[in-house]
Design a protein around this motif. Structure first.
Motif, PDB file in Angstrom:
ATOM      1  N   VAL A  95       0.824  -1.214   0.000  1.00  0.00           N
ATOM      2  CA  VAL A  95       0.000   0.000   0.000  1.00  0.00           C
ATOM      3  C   VAL A  95       0.855   1.260   0.000  1.00  0.00           C
ATOM      4  CG1 VAL A  95      -1.849   1.221   1.235  1.00  0.00           C
ATOM      5  CG2 VAL A  95      -1.852  -1.261   1.138  1.00  0.00           C
ATOM      6  N   SER A  96       2.136   1.143   0.358  1.00  0.00           N
ATOM      7  CA  SER A  96       3.003   2.329   0.294  1.00  0.00           C
ATOM      8  C   SER A  96       3.104   2.859  -1.131  1.00  0.00           C
ATOM      9  CB  SER A  96       4.399   2.006   0.824  1.00  0.00           C
ATOM     10  OG  SER A  96       5.016   1.006   0.025  1.00  0.00           O
ATOM     11  N   MET A  97       2.779   2.028  -2.130  1.00  0.00           N
ATOM     12  CA  MET A  97       2.846   2.443  -3.534  1.00  0.00           C
ATOM     13  C   MET A  97       1.600   3.183  -3.992  1.00  0.00           C
ATOM     14  SD  MET A  97       4.429  -0.883  -5.414  1.00  0.00           S
ATOM     15  CE  MET A  97       4.500   0.031  -6.954  1.00  0.00           C
ATOM     16  N   LEU A  98       0.539   3.172  -3.201  1.00  0.00           N
ATOM     17  CA  LEU A  98      -0.722   3.783  -3.625  1.00  0.00           C
ATOM     18  C   LEU A  98      -0.605   5.298  -3.685  1.00  0.00           C
ATOM     19  CD1 LEU A  98      -3.794   2.104  -1.876  1.00  0.00           C
ATOM     20  CD2 LEU A  98      -3.276   2.224  -4.307  1.00  0.00           C
ATOM     21  N   ASP A  99      -0.871   5.884  -4.856  1.00  0.00           N
ATOM     22  CA  ASP A  99      -0.959   7.338  -4.922  1.00  0.00           C
ATOM     23  C   ASP A  99      -2.412   7.755  -4.765  1.00  0.00           C
ATOM     24  OD1 ASP A  99      -2.231   7.028  -7.424  1.00  0.00           O
ATOM     25  OD2 ASP A  99      -0.365   7.283  -8.522  1.00  0.00           O
ATOM     26  N   VAL A 100      -2.644   9.046  -4.684  1.00  0.00           N
ATOM     27  CA  VAL A 100      -3.981   9.526  -4.350  1.00  0.00           C
ATOM     28  C   VAL A 100      -4.984   9.194  -5.449  1.00  0.00           C
ATOM     29  CG1 VAL A 100      -3.637  11.851  -5.312  1.00  0.00           C
ATOM     30  CG2 VAL A 100      -5.248  11.519  -3.441  1.00  0.00           C
ATOM     31  N   SER A 101      -4.558   9.169  -6.703  1.00  0.00           N
ATOM     32  CA  SER A 101      -5.476   8.904  -7.804  1.00  0.00           C
ATOM     33  C   SER A 101      -5.977   7.469  -7.781  1.00  0.00           C
ATOM     34  CB  SER A 101      -4.785   9.208  -9.141  1.00  0.00           C
ATOM     35  OG  SER A 101      -5.629   8.899 -10.220  1.00  0.00           O
ATOM     36  N   LEU A 102      -5.057   6.509  -7.708  1.00  0.00           N
ATOM     37  CA  LEU A 102      -5.451   5.107  -7.695  1.00  0.00           C
ATOM     38  C   LEU A 102      -6.203   4.767  -6.411  1.00  0.00           C
ATOM     39  CD1 LEU A 102      -5.426   2.440  -9.178  1.00  0.00           C
ATOM     40  CD2 LEU A 102      -3.153   1.976  -8.221  1.00  0.00           C
ATOM     41  N   ALA A 103      -5.777   5.342  -5.295  1.00  0.00           N
ATOM     42  CA  ALA A 103      -6.477   5.098  -4.027  1.00  0.00           C
ATOM     43  C   ALA A 103      -7.915   5.597  -4.088  1.00  0.00           C
ATOM     44  CB  ALA A 103      -5.730   5.765  -2.879  1.00  0.00           C
ATOM     45  N   CYS A 104      -8.118   6.742  -4.726  1.00  0.00           N
ATOM     46  CA  CYS A 104      -9.478   7.273  -4.866  1.00  0.00           C
ATOM     47  C   CYS A 104     -10.344   6.311  -5.674  1.00  0.00           C
ATOM     48  CB  CYS A 104      -9.429   8.647  -5.529  1.00  0.00           C
ATOM     49  SG  CYS A 104     -11.055   9.365  -5.864  1.00  0.00           S
TER      50      CYS A 104
END
Length: 739
Positions: free
Chosen positions: A438-447
């Motif tokens: 999950v450290s790789m998740l940026d705000v766009s993909l997380a959204c």
């Protein structure tokens, strides 16, 4: 000496010449003067290859070497003599052999590349374009050109008849052939007008053209540095650069300072650009009461994504879950062997709507996930396992004996609607979702991910909070932990450490601010960690190439093309990824079919990495593959990724990069049997503890570090990563804001 801009047609310095209009055709020798608004230019034209003429008037956008046809009236200037005051002009096809060769080699005419352009022009000389237009059958006189290719060239020549003047105009601005084709495809017959009047649209609307390229074009067209269009586009460019550095938003005053420096304008001019960008809806100012309070500026899309992520999380956190009981007697002996923190992680996975499991290598994260999956299966909960990258998903599947997918494939990209199929209206069909790395998740993909999670679904996030943050903007894992809204289990007890293994031991030492054990290994004793002391970058690079090509395969039996990965802190420098990739390509894949794109050569068999998300092709930033084949006639090539073969046009090769060596940032979510990592003072600006820690934890069986102890000490001593400006944690805590 440059002429002064005397714009009025009847200025006192000019005397009437012929009242009749004249047409001149020739090559632009040099531009003597061009006004800031582009309305007045003075240049020298070489007419018919022999006579020099002076032209004045609205000639914006012309550069040396371009051929034009200009219409105007002769006049006599008291200081500068006879000159043609131009009323209008148009770009024309080249008439010199060199110009024709460049034109044909641009790639716009299918069937003619640099090789055939050279042959055709060598045979027909300056008569080439007339032959193509009227006597294309004569192409069979050129060695190597057959009937089929002649038909292709004839059809393409006729098809592009209306585009040729546009192409010449664009090439005259220094735009390469591939980008010219993209501009023409984007705007059609109006391409030249768009470029003349709104050059900064190119940065927003044409792939492969960024602000800096558009700015160079605008400069050639005569736009001033403080032109309002440039200022607004420049603000967006600076915001984009800050997003590349990981920021979702940025303090307003700091943004204006950065923009003024980048654009070489005053702070007032930068503020004017920000105001214009905000009026256009491309940027947004938000008043924040967080730490620190003040005005923050967002790219509009990043504000929407950060707010959307916070809202989706809020819905999940407030949604009641159906009760689940996990009595210890029914959990089995594997559960009983878990330590207290691991059991807490399992319990929270079923009792909380969202929970986080974090910790370094060897602390049992995989064991905990295995227990969560096993219990969910016993409870008959539909399960989904996912990770940001294909390699991380594959590891997850192997550890859990259950299918796992990348997040992009889990969410199912729909090319027709250019969106994910799973969204709030069509949530994911699972009741337990486990996401690794999950450290790789940026705000766009997380959204996109959390908006697709249905009510009543339990989400378990697994990752290492001490690794580098995502390549894209945001610090999602850190922000979720900092919000205080989500239960977090920090696993610390190391299980995988054996008496001989030093990778995990040294990685944890670095993570806690201690220097790793780099003492030499006694001869004949196997080990998984080695340090090679080298102070000079060139010597370190030499060692790395020899280790990859010869010494590691001979001593340890690893395949240099499949098992070994070089991870460097930076792209630039003699021990950066760019130089190392060229050297490793020559060492590991020196021969075979190849094509050149810009300064780079790609060969069949090369290891490559996708560097941008391409939803149409189904490949994403960080995906690793190999060039499978190159088809010269069609100017295409295929790359074999884990998901299958993907086709690229040669012009799309800027989406991939050689990947014998990649940056540590780009290696996130991947593990490799063998990792070599240079660490030198040359990498000073990137030397930080979490970078070294992240690189070390990518190695599964063997880690070799090459560098200087001074650089290692600098990196281990730098514990504070550069702050990323985000407001997700504040939004989850309920901080007020206005925009």
């Amino acid at each position: 000496m440059n002429q002064e801009p005397q714009r009025p047609a009847d200025d006192d310095g000019a005397q009437a010449g012929s009242a009749l209009e004249h047409t001149l055709r020739g090559e632009v020798l040099r531009v003597l003067f061009s006004s800031a608004d582009g309305e007045y230019t003075v240049l020298k034209l070489l007419e018919n290859g022999c006579q020099e003429r002076t032209l004045v008037g609205p000639l914006a956008g012309l550069v040396e070497g371009q051929e034009i046809e200009a219409v105007g009236r002769w006049e006599n200037h008291k200081d500068h003599g006879r000159q043609l005051r131009v009323r209008e002009f148009r770009a024309v096809l080249p008439s010199t052999e060199e110009g024709i060769r460049r034109y044909l080699a641009s790639g716009l005419i299918p069937g003619i590349g640099p090789k055939y352009a050279e042959r055709i022009v060598e045979h027909f000389g300056t008569d080439t374009l007339r032959i193509l237009g009227n006597y294309s059958e004569r192409l069979r006189e050129v060695p190597g050109i057959g009937k089929k290719r002649i038909e292709e060239i004839r059809a393409a020549w006729q098809e592009h008849a209306g585009q040729r003047d546009v192409l010449v105009f664009l090439q005259g601005l220094g735009i390469g052939g591939a980008l010219c084709a993209r501009i023409i495809n984007q705007y059609g017959a109006g391409a030249a007008e768009v470029v003349r009047t709104s050059p900064y649209r190119l940065a927003a609307e044409v792939r492969g053209i960024g602000f800096l390229s558009a700015d160079r074009i605008a400069g050639k067209l005569g736009l001033a540095k403080d032109d309002p269009r440039r200022l607004a586009a420049g603000i967006l460019h600076v915001l984009d650069q800050l997003a590349l550095a990981g920021h979702v938003c940025y303090p307003r005053e700091a943004l204006l300072v950065e923009a003024a420096k980048t654009l070489e304008v005053t702070g007032e001019a930068a503020a004017e650009g920000l105001e214009r960008a905000c009026r256009a809806g491309r940027a947004v100012e938000v008043q924040s009461q967080g730490d620190p309070p003040g005005l923050f500026v967002y790219r509009h899309n990043l504000l929407v994504e950060e707010q959307g992520l916070a809202e989706a999380l809020e819905v999940l956190l407030r949604c009641p879950l159906p009760p689940v009981r996990l009595p210890a007697a029914d959990t089995g002996p594997a559960y009983q062997r878990l330590n207290e923190a691991q059991r807490q992680a399992v319990d929270w996975a079923f009792q909380a709507p969202v929970s986080i499991i974090t910790g370094g290598p060897g602390v049992g994260k995989t064991t905990v996930v295995g227990q969560i999956v096993a219990l969910a299966q016993r409870l008959h909960l539909p399960i989904a396992l996912a990770a940001p990258t294909g390699r991380a998903a594959k590891r997850m599947a192997e550890a859990s004996s259950l299918a796992a997918q990348t997040l992009h494939r889990l969410l199912k990209w729909d090319a027709a609607s250019y969106s994910f199929q799973h969204d709030p209206d069509r949530p994911l069909p699972c009741k337990l979702l486990v996401v690794d790395e999950v450290s790789m998740l940026d705000v766009s993909l997380a959204c996109s991910l959390f908006r697709a999670v249905g009510a009543g679904t339990r989400v378990v996030l697994v990752g290492d909070r001490d690794q580098l943050p995502s390549v894209g903007p945001g610090s999602v894992l850190q922000d979720l932990i900092a919000s205080g809204r989500i239960p977090v289990t920090q696993l610390t007890e190391i299980y995988r450490q054996s008496g001989e293994g030093r990778i995990i031991f040294n990685a944890h030492a670095v993570n806690h601010g201690r220097l790793p054990d780099i003492r030499p290994v006694p001869r004949g004793q196997p080990a998984d960690f080695y340090w090679i002391e080298k102070d000079l970058p060139e010597e370190a690079a030499d060692v790395i190439v020899r280790m990859v090509a010869d010494r590691i395969p001979q001593s340890f039996g690893f395949d240099p093309r499949e098992d070994i990965q070089v991870l460097a802190p930076m792209r630039r420098g003699s021990c950066g990824t760019e130089t190392l990739n060229t050297r490793l390509q020559d060492a590991l894949n020196p021969k075979g079919a190849e094509f050149k794109h810009g300064e780079h050569r790609f060969r069949v068999g090369d290891r490559v990495m996708q560097t941008v998300n391409n939803y149409d092709k189904g490949v994403f930033n960080g995906d690793l593959g190999r060039i499978h084949d190159i088809q010269y006639a069609e100017r295409i090539f295929h790359v074999a990724f884990d998901a299958g073969l993907v086709e690229y046009e040669w012009a799309d090769a800027d989406e991939i990069a050689l990947a014998y060596a990649v940056t540590v940032h780009k290696s996130q979510g991947c593990e490799f049997p063998v990792v070599l990592m240079p660490l030198l003072t040359q990498h000073f600006v990137m030397l930080e503890r979490n970078l070294v820690y992240t690189g070390m934890t990518r190695a599964r069986k063997l880690l070799i570090m090459v560098g200087s102890q001074r650089a290692l000490a600098i990196a281990v001593g730098r514990s504070q990563s550069r702050r990323r400006w985000t407001r997700l944690a504040q939004l989850l805590r309920g901080g007020p804001e206005t925009s």
